[in-house]
Each structure stands twice: as C-alpha cells, then as structure tokens.
Motif scaffolding. Structure first.
Motif, PDB file in Angstrom:
ATOM      1  N   GLY A   1     -16.030   3.494   6.821  1.00 54.17           N
ATOM      2  CA  GLY A   1     -14.923   3.979   7.636  1.00 54.17           C
ATOM      3  C   GLY A   1     -13.896   4.773   6.871  1.00 54.17           C
ATOM      4  N   ILE A   2     -14.108   5.001   5.571  1.00 51.31           N
ATOM      5  CA  ILE A   2     -13.135   5.744   4.790  1.00 51.31           C
ATOM      6  C   ILE A   2     -13.102   7.214   5.205  1.00 51.31           C
ATOM      7  CG2 ILE A   2     -14.668   6.312   2.878  1.00 51.31           C
ATOM      8  CD1 ILE A   2     -12.318   5.829   1.013  1.00 51.31           C
ATOM      9  N   ILE A   3     -14.235   7.725   5.725  1.00 55.56           N
ATOM     10  CA  ILE A   3     -14.218   9.049   6.329  1.00 55.56           C
ATOM     11  C   ILE A   3     -14.682   8.944   7.779  1.00 55.56           C
ATOM     12  CG2 ILE A   3     -14.479  10.387   4.219  1.00 55.56           C
ATOM     13  CD1 ILE A   3     -17.427  10.602   4.775  1.00 55.56           C
ATOM     14  N   ASP A   4     -14.157   9.818   8.614  1.00 53.14           N
ATOM     15  CA  ASP A   4     -14.440   9.776  10.047  1.00 53.14           C
ATOM     16  C   ASP A   4     -15.655  10.605  10.427  1.00 53.14           C
ATOM     17  OD1 ASP A   4     -12.067   8.232  10.835  1.00 53.14           O
ATOM     18  OD2 ASP A   4     -10.954  10.002  10.185  1.00 53.14           O
ATOM     19  N   VAL A   5     -15.787  11.744   9.790  1.00 59.46           N
ATOM     20  CA  VAL A   5     -16.865  12.662  10.158  1.00 59.46           C
ATOM     21  C   VAL A   5     -17.230  13.472   8.918  1.00 59.46           C
ATOM     22  CG1 VAL A   5     -15.258  14.470  10.939  1.00 59.46           C
ATOM     23  CG2 VAL A   5     -17.576  14.415  11.844  1.00 59.46           C
TER      24      VAL A   5
ATOM     25  N   LYS B   1       5.115   4.888 -21.841  1.00 58.84           N
ATOM     26  CA  LYS B   1       6.010   5.185 -20.715  1.00 58.84           C
ATOM     27  C   LYS B   1       5.281   5.903 -19.588  1.00 58.84           C
ATOM     28  CE  LYS B   1      10.249   5.445 -23.471  1.00 58.84           C
ATOM     29  NZ  LYS B   1      11.424   6.281 -23.840  1.00 58.84           N
ATOM     30  N   ARG B   2       4.030   6.274 -19.830  1.00 59.82           N
ATOM     31  CA  ARG B   2       3.261   7.002 -18.825  1.00 59.82           C
ATOM     32  C   ARG B   2       2.260   6.069 -18.162  1.00 59.82           C
ATOM     33  NH1 ARG B   2       0.010   9.858 -21.686  1.00 59.82           N
ATOM     34  NH2 ARG B   2      -0.727  11.127 -19.936  1.00 59.82           N
ATOM     35  N   ILE B   3       1.864   6.423 -16.941  1.00 59.94           N
ATOM     36  CA  ILE B   3       0.809   5.694 -16.258  1.00 59.94           C
ATOM     37  C   ILE B   3      -0.208   6.693 -15.712  1.00 59.94           C
ATOM     38  CG2 ILE B   3       2.245   3.712 -15.632  1.00 59.94           C
ATOM     39  CD1 ILE B   3       2.424   4.858 -12.791  1.00 59.94           C
ATOM     40  N   ALA B   4      -1.427   6.229 -15.527  1.00 56.93           N
ATOM     41  CA  ALA B   4      -2.491   7.063 -14.957  1.00 56.93           C
ATOM     42  C   ALA B   4      -3.368   6.180 -14.091  1.00 56.93           C
ATOM     43  CB  ALA B   4      -3.321   7.712 -16.062  1.00 56.93           C
ATOM     44  N   LEU B   5      -3.894   6.756 -13.032  1.00 54.76           N
ATOM     45  CA  LEU B   5      -4.780   6.013 -12.148  1.00 54.76           C
ATOM     46  C   LEU B   5      -6.090   5.680 -12.855  1.00 54.76           C
ATOM     47  CD1 LEU B   5      -4.291   7.986  -8.828  1.00 54.76           C
ATOM     48  CD2 LEU B   5      -3.838   5.548  -9.111  1.00 54.76           C
ATOM     49  N   THR B   6      -6.533   4.448 -12.707  1.00 51.67           N
ATOM     50  CA  THR B   6      -7.876   4.075 -13.135  1.00 51.67           C
ATOM     51  C   THR B   6      -8.880   4.573 -12.101  1.00 51.67           C
ATOM     52  OG1 THR B   6      -7.783   1.962 -11.985  1.00 51.67           O
ATOM     53  CG2 THR B   6      -6.969   2.004 -14.263  1.00 51.67           C
ATOM     54  N   GLU B   7     -10.169   4.423 -12.390  1.00 56.02           N
ATOM     55  CA  GLU B   7     -11.182   4.797 -11.394  1.00 56.02           C
ATOM     56  C   GLU B   7     -11.012   3.963 -10.125  1.00 56.02           C
ATOM     57  OE1 GLU B   7     -13.405   7.313 -11.288  1.00 56.02           O
ATOM     58  OE2 GLU B   7     -12.275   7.946 -13.052  1.00 56.02           O
ATOM     59  N   ALA B   8     -10.706   2.673 -10.294  1.00 56.69           N
ATOM     60  CA  ALA B   8     -10.451   1.821  -9.128  1.00 56.69           C
ATOM     61  C   ALA B   8      -9.225   2.307  -8.375  1.00 56.69           C
ATOM     62  CB  ALA B   8     -10.272   0.368  -9.572  1.00 56.69           C
ATOM     63  N   GLY B   9      -8.209   2.750  -9.116  1.00 57.34           N
ATOM     64  CA  GLY B   9      -6.996   3.268  -8.476  1.00 57.34           C
ATOM     65  C   GLY B   9      -7.265   4.514  -7.660  1.00 57.34           C
ATOM     66  N   LYS B  10      -8.127   5.398  -8.179  1.00 54.03           N
ATOM     67  CA  LYS B  10      -8.463   6.615  -7.448  1.00 54.03           C
ATOM     68  C   LYS B  10      -9.173   6.280  -6.139  1.00 54.03           C
ATOM     69  CE  LYS B  10      -8.836   9.398 -11.652  1.00 54.03           C
ATOM     70  NZ  LYS B  10      -9.768  10.107 -12.570  1.00 54.03           N
ATOM     71  N   LYS B  11     -10.065   5.290  -6.186  1.00 54.23           N
ATOM     72  CA  LYS B  11     -10.739   4.862  -4.956  1.00 54.23           C
ATOM     73  C   LYS B  11      -9.739   4.243  -3.985  1.00 54.23           C
ATOM     74  CE  LYS B  11     -15.245   3.880  -7.076  1.00 54.23           C
ATOM     75  NZ  LYS B  11     -16.238   2.813  -7.385  1.00 54.23           N
ATOM     76  N   MET B  12      -8.818   3.464  -4.541  1.00 51.63           N
ATOM     77  CA  MET B  12      -7.850   2.759  -3.710  1.00 51.63           C
ATOM     78  C   MET B  12      -6.932   3.721  -2.969  1.00 51.63           C
ATOM     79  SD  MET B  12      -7.125  -0.218  -2.695  1.00 51.63           S
ATOM     80  CE  MET B  12      -5.842  -0.925  -1.673  1.00 51.63           C
TER      81      MET B  12
ATOM     82  N   LEU C   1       0.825  -1.201   0.000  1.00 52.05           N
ATOM     83  CA  LEU C   1       0.000   0.000   0.000  1.00 52.05           C
ATOM     84  C   LEU C   1       0.861   1.253   0.000  1.00 52.05           C
ATOM     85  CD1 LEU C   1      -2.789  -1.054   2.527  1.00 52.05           C
ATOM     86  CD2 LEU C   1      -2.850  -1.134   0.037  1.00 52.05           C
ATOM     87  N   LYS C   2       1.954   1.223   0.744  1.00 47.03           N
ATOM     88  CA  LYS C   2       2.859   2.376   0.763  1.00 47.03           C
ATOM     89  C   LYS C   2       3.497   2.576  -0.608  1.00 47.03           C
ATOM     90  CE  LYS C   2       3.914   2.216   5.713  1.00 47.03           C
ATOM     91  NZ  LYS C   2       4.950   1.954   6.753  1.00 47.03           N
ATOM     92  N   THR C   3       3.888   1.480  -1.247  1.00 46.22           N
ATOM     93  CA  THR C   3       4.446   1.565  -2.596  1.00 46.22           C
ATOM     94  C   THR C   3       3.405   2.112  -3.573  1.00 46.22           C
ATOM     95  OG1 THR C   3       5.969  -0.267  -2.209  1.00 46.22           O
ATOM     96  CG2 THR C   3       5.416   0.223  -4.505  1.00 46.22           C
ATOM     97  N   PHE C   4       2.181   1.626  -3.450  1.00 47.01           N
ATOM     98  CA  PHE C   4       1.100   2.109  -4.313  1.00 47.01           C
ATOM     99  C   PHE C   4       0.879   3.607  -4.140  1.00 47.01           C
ATOM    100  CE2 PHE C   4      -3.440   3.252  -4.304  1.00 47.01           C
ATOM    101  CZ  PHE C   4      -3.665   3.225  -5.675  1.00 47.01           C
ATOM    102  N   LEU C   5       0.858   4.094  -2.898  1.00 55.72           N
ATOM    103  CA  LEU C   5       0.599   5.511  -2.650  1.00 55.72           C
ATOM    104  C   LEU C   5       1.686   6.399  -3.238  1.00 55.72           C
ATOM    105  CD1 LEU C   5      -0.796   5.433   1.002  1.00 55.72           C
ATOM    106  CD2 LEU C   5      -2.032   6.067  -1.078  1.00 55.72           C
ATOM    107  N   VAL C   6       2.941   5.999  -3.082  1.00 55.89           N
ATOM    108  CA  VAL C   6       4.037   6.786  -3.653  1.00 55.89           C
ATOM    109  C   VAL C   6       3.932   6.797  -5.178  1.00 55.89           C
ATOM    110  CG1 VAL C   6       6.540   6.947  -3.942  1.00 55.89           C
ATOM    111  CG2 VAL C   6       5.580   6.390  -1.700  1.00 55.89           C
ATOM    112  N   THR C   7       3.643   5.643  -5.752  1.00 59.57           N
ATOM    113  CA  THR C   7       3.514   5.547  -7.213  1.00 59.57           C
ATOM    114  C   THR C   7       2.322   6.360  -7.708  1.00 59.57           C
ATOM    115  OG1 THR C   7       4.423   3.299  -7.084  1.00 59.57           O
ATOM    116  CG2 THR C   7       3.395   3.949  -9.157  1.00 59.57           C
ATOM    117  N   ALA C   8       1.224   6.322  -6.956  1.00 62.29           N
ATOM    118  CA  ALA C   8       0.034   7.080  -7.334  1.00 62.29           C
ATOM    119  C   ALA C   8       0.299   8.580  -7.287  1.00 62.29           C
ATOM    120  CB  ALA C   8      -1.134   6.726  -6.418  1.00 62.29           C
ATOM    121  N   GLN C   9       1.132   8.999  -6.379  1.00 64.18           N
ATOM    122  CA  GLN C   9       1.459  10.427  -6.268  1.00 64.18           C
ATOM    123  C   GLN C   9       2.379  10.872  -7.401  1.00 64.18           C
ATOM    124  OE1 GLN C   9       3.289  11.548  -2.575  1.00 64.18           O
ATOM    125  NE2 GLN C   9       3.095  13.724  -2.965  1.00 64.18           N
TER     126      GLN C   9
END
Length: 297
Positions: free
Chosen positions: A138-142, A53-64, A6-14
């Motif tokens: 639980g994805i949002i607290d309030v 050579k480029r990548i982009a988040l899918t809709e599932a990736g954005k949710k993830m 998950l940490k690897t995914f987040l860095v890559t997504a950024q």
C-alpha cells in the motif's frame, strides 16, 4: 507509533537537523530527540546516523520516510473524506517510468489539479524489483510499466495502449538512417540503456543474450535526458519509446535506424492492487490517465 512522532520524523528527515526541526514544530529540542528515539526503539532500528553535530538518514530511515508520508497523508485524507466541510485532500503515490511520466503527467495533472487542488502527488521512478511488494504493502497506489504483461494474481493489470520502441544514434553514426541493421552488428556499438525506465529493455537484452551477441559495452544510466545527450555525442546508441524522442527526431537532432528483424513495441500497463480501496480522487486520476491515452494513442 503515534501520528505526532511521524510528523516530527518527517520534518527532521527533511531538515536533517534536530534544532531546526524543533523550531519549525515549536518544540523543545529534547522533545524532538525523545520522539525520534521512541520511534527508533519501537521499530528496533536507527532512523538517523548521528555524525557529530550532523545527522543523516539510514537506509531504514529512507524507507520510513515513504511510509510516514503515506500514514500522515491518510490522516489528512480521512478528515477530508469524513467531514462535509473540507475540500478533498490527501495524496496519490505512483511509480512511473521517467520517459512515460514526462510524456503524460503534465497533461493529466493540468486537468486533475483543477478538480483536486489540495491533493498531493508523490512520484518515483520505476524499480521493477520492488514494485510488486510496494503495491501489496500500500505504499504506492498505482504503477505504470512499459511491459507487455505481468502475471500476479493479486495485482490488477490494465493495458492503456501500445508504444513503438525505436533505435536512435548520432547523425554521424554509421548506423544513421539504415533500415536493415542486424542484431549482430550491435556488437560494433556501445549500447546505452535506461536503468529504471521499466521494463521494456529486458526482452531486448534477453534476445541479445540468447543469440550470444555482446555489444562493445553497455552503459546503464538513470536519466533519459543524459542518455539522449550521450547519444547525440555518439557515445553509443539506444532503444527508446518513440514518444520520448519524436520531437527531437523531427528537429534533426538524432538519427534513427531499424533492425532487419523488424520494428518493436511495448504495452503501457497500469497496475494496482485488486483489493485496494480507491478514493474518489484516485479514481479521477486514473480516469484522466485513461482519457489521455485514448486521445494520444
């Protein structure tokens, strides 16, 4: 599914770049690709579109991204809560209307961050359609709503206060300063409404529909500042919480008008799941919000 994936995914997504993510994480590029591929296989959906050579988040990736942040934040929060030697850390995820966030968050955070400097705050605009499910998952607290009531047995709703809703227009608009405009006269105007500024526009729109009143046109815009700029140029008129426009009205940037049916108001609701565990810093954040409303309403 592992935290390191998950940490690897987040860095890559950024970064949207496998090679740069590998450099930041001190991994081989093949390791990053392997972890992402393993995550995609486990989830059964692609998280990235590979575009040469480029990548982009899918809709599932954005949710993830949102779920991965929550999970990694929970790891940080757990370490801080359990260890007596660590300063409280973690994150609070909220949904809040743009106008309300601009009005209350600076003052709330000015006090809150002095107590919890290591707690992150993730905010998003208010999409009513997905709000209830996100609270339940639980994805949002309030969450905060500009709405009189919401009836969901598993959600706890608290009225923080009430705010006036007012109509504004350009200073040279024929409605400027008028206090007895009928709903039918709105058919002469373009009506500009907030797309995501939860949910006060709905009863008003329903009222128009019930009376078969159709404005000249309706523009839905996802930025309060853009709406205000359009109104100033007399593109149309809008209904807006008074606190979001009060200073500009005092400075003469806009004119106000009122319907002969009388003034309108809406409640400010705080929503959370009734069974969700609350960290001490979440309790403190909510207390600061309550304190703000007690002083400013």
């Amino acid at each position: 599914m592992e935290i390191r994936q998950l940490k690897t995914f987040l860095v890559t997504a950024q970064l949207l770049n496998f090679n740069r993510a590998a450099e930041i994480l001190n991994y081989a590029q093949s390791t990053v690709s392997s972890q992402i591929r393993g995550l995609e296989q486990e989830l059964g959906v692609p998280l990235f579109d590979r575009l040469g050579k480029r990548i982009a988040l899918t809709e599932a990736g954005k949710k993830m991204v949102r779920y991965a942040r929550k999970i990694t934040d929970m790891e940080t929060e757990t370490l801080a809560e359990v260890s007596e030697h660590l300063e409280p850390a973690g994150s609070i995820s909220i949904r809040i209307p743009q106008s309300l966030g601009t009005h209350i968050l600076p003052g709330v955070l000015n006090t809150f961050k002095k107590q919890y400097p290591r707690v992150n705050l993730n905010t998003d605009t208010c999409s009513y359609e997905s709000l209830k499910q996100e609270l339940r998952s639980g994805i949002i607290d309030v969450a905060f709503l500009l709405l009189d009531e919401i009836n969901e047995p598993d959600l706890k709703s608290e009225v923080l206060g009430f705010v006036n809703l007012i109509f504004i227009c350009a200073n040279d608009n024929p409605f400027a300063g008028q206090m007895d405009i009928s709903l039918k006269e709105l058919s002469q105007q373009t009506l500009i409404l907030p797309k995501y500024d939860c949910h006060y526009k709905v009863p008003f729109a329903q009222n128009l529909t019930e009376q078969n009143i159709k404005p000249l046109s309706i523009l839905e815009i996802n930025s309060i500042e853009t709406i205000k700029a359009c109104v100033k140029l007399d593109v149309g008129v809008t209904i807006i919480p008074e606190f979001a426009i009060q200073k500009d009205l005092s400075n003469g940037k806009y004119a106000q008008f009122q319907l002969k049916e009388g003034p309108m108001e809406t409640a400010v609701l705080l929503l959370r799941h009734k069974n969700k565990w609350q960290s001490q810093y979440l309790k403190t954040f909510i207390a600061e919000v309550r304190n703000h409303f007690s002083k400013h309403t």
